[in-house]
Design a protein around this motif. Structure first.
Motif, mmCIF file in Angstrom:
data_model
loop_
_atom_site.group_PDB
_atom_site.id
_atom_site.type_symbol
_atom_site.label_atom_id
_atom_site.label_comp_id
_atom_site.label_asym_id
_atom_site.label_seq_id
_atom_site.Cartn_x
_atom_site.Cartn_y
_atom_site.Cartn_z
ATOM 1 N N LEU A 91 0.825 -1.212 0.000
ATOM 2 C CA LEU A 91 0.000 0.000 0.000
ATOM 3 C C LEU A 91 0.855 1.256 0.000
ATOM 4 O O LEU A 91 0.607 2.199 -0.753
ATOM 5 C CB LEU A 91 -0.935 -0.017 1.206
ATOM 6 C CG LEU A 91 -1.900 1.137 1.371
ATOM 7 C CD1 LEU A 91 -2.863 1.201 0.193
ATOM 8 C CD2 LEU A 91 -2.671 0.991 2.665
ATOM 9 N N LYS A 92 1.901 1.268 0.828
ATOM 10 C CA LYS A 92 2.795 2.424 0.882
ATOM 11 C C LYS A 92 3.566 2.584 -0.424
ATOM 12 O O LYS A 92 3.717 3.694 -0.941
ATOM 13 C CB LYS A 92 3.773 2.279 2.048
ATOM 14 C CG LYS A 92 4.750 3.445 2.161
ATOM 15 C CD LYS A 92 5.712 3.239 3.304
ATOM 16 C CE LYS A 92 6.783 4.284 3.327
ATOM 17 N NZ LYS A 92 6.366 5.536 3.893
ATOM 18 N N ALA A 93 4.038 1.481 -0.993
ATOM 19 C CA ALA A 93 4.775 1.543 -2.255
ATOM 20 C C ALA A 93 3.887 2.057 -3.376
ATOM 21 O O ALA A 93 4.307 2.906 -4.187
ATOM 22 C CB ALA A 93 5.331 0.169 -2.602
ATOM 23 N N TRP A 94 2.649 1.582 -3.430
ATOM 24 C CA TRP A 94 1.710 2.036 -4.454
ATOM 25 C C TRP A 94 1.420 3.525 -4.290
ATOM 26 O O TRP A 94 1.408 4.285 -5.265
ATOM 27 C CB TRP A 94 0.421 1.220 -4.352
ATOM 28 C CG TRP A 94 -0.645 1.655 -5.293
ATOM 29 C CD1 TRP A 94 -0.715 1.411 -6.625
ATOM 30 C CD2 TRP A 94 -1.799 2.427 -4.963
ATOM 31 N NE1 TRP A 94 -1.854 1.965 -7.146
ATOM 32 C CE2 TRP A 94 -2.543 2.604 -6.145
ATOM 33 C CE3 TRP A 94 -2.290 2.969 -3.782
ATOM 34 C CZ2 TRP A 94 -3.739 3.304 -6.180
ATOM 35 C CZ3 TRP A 94 -3.482 3.665 -3.818
ATOM 36 C CH2 TRP A 94 -4.185 3.828 -5.008
ATOM 37 N N GLY A 95 1.178 3.967 -3.056
ATOM 38 C CA GLY A 95 0.892 5.376 -2.799
ATOM 39 C C GLY A 95 2.067 6.284 -3.116
ATOM 40 O O GLY A 95 1.892 7.385 -3.642
#
Length: 140
Positions: A92-96
Motif C-alpha cells: 500500500l505504501k509503495a503504491w501510494g
C-alpha cells in the motif's frame, strides 16, 4: 470480549490505523455483509470521484464527499501517516508513493485513503489481520 472489540483490535493491525480510526470505521460500516462489492465501500465513505455523464460528455470531478465526514477525515489522516511516517514497507505504501510522484501528494493521499477503506472492509468481513507483504497470503 465483545465482537466489536475484536474487530477494532484486528483493524488496528493496519498501518496508520489507531483506536480512534478503527472504532469509527467499525461503527460506520457496522455490518460488512450489506455491501455487495468491496469497491462500493469507497463510494459509501465518499472517497470516489463524481461522474458527470450526458450523451458524449464524460467528466470526472472532485471526490463526492457523500459519506460520513468524520470517517473520511480519519481515513485521509491515516493515509497521510502511511505515506509520510510509517517506515515499514508495505504494498500500500509503495503504491501510494509511486502514485504521489505522478499525480501529486494530495490526490495520492485520497487514493490511498480509498484503498485503505477497502482493505479495512476486507479485514472486517474476513476477520483477518493486515498483511504487510503479498507473500504472507500465498505462503499459507
Amino acid at each position: 470480549m465483545a465482537p466489536q472489540d475484536q474487530a477494532v483490535r484486528r483493524l488496528r493491525t493496519a498501518p496508520g490505523v489507531g483506536t480512534l480510526v478503527a472504532t469509527t470505521y467499525a461503527s460506520v460500516i457496522d455490518r460488512p455483509e450489506r455491501f455487495v462489492k468491496s469497491s462500493s465501500v469507497g463510494a459509501y465513505v465518499g472517497l470516489t470521484p463524481r461522474r458527470f455523464q450526458s450523451g458524449e460528455d464524460d467528466c470526472t470531478g472532485h471526490i463526492s464527499k457523500c459519506g460520513d465526514r468524520l470517517l473520511c477525515t480519519y481515513l485521509f489522516e491515516a493515509a497521510g501517516i502511511i505515506l509520510n511516517r510509517v517506515s515499514r514497507w508495505s504494498a500500500l505504501k509503495a503504491w501510494g508513493t509511486r502514485l504521489a510522484k505522478t499525480i501529486g501528494t494530495k490526490k495520492a493521499t485520497v487514493a490511498v485513503a480509498r484503498k485503505l477503506a477497502v482493505i479495512l472492509y476486507r479485514m472486517l468481513r474476513d476477520r483477518s489481520e493486515f498483511w504487510w507483504s503479498g507473500m504472507e497470503g500465498q505462503a499459507a
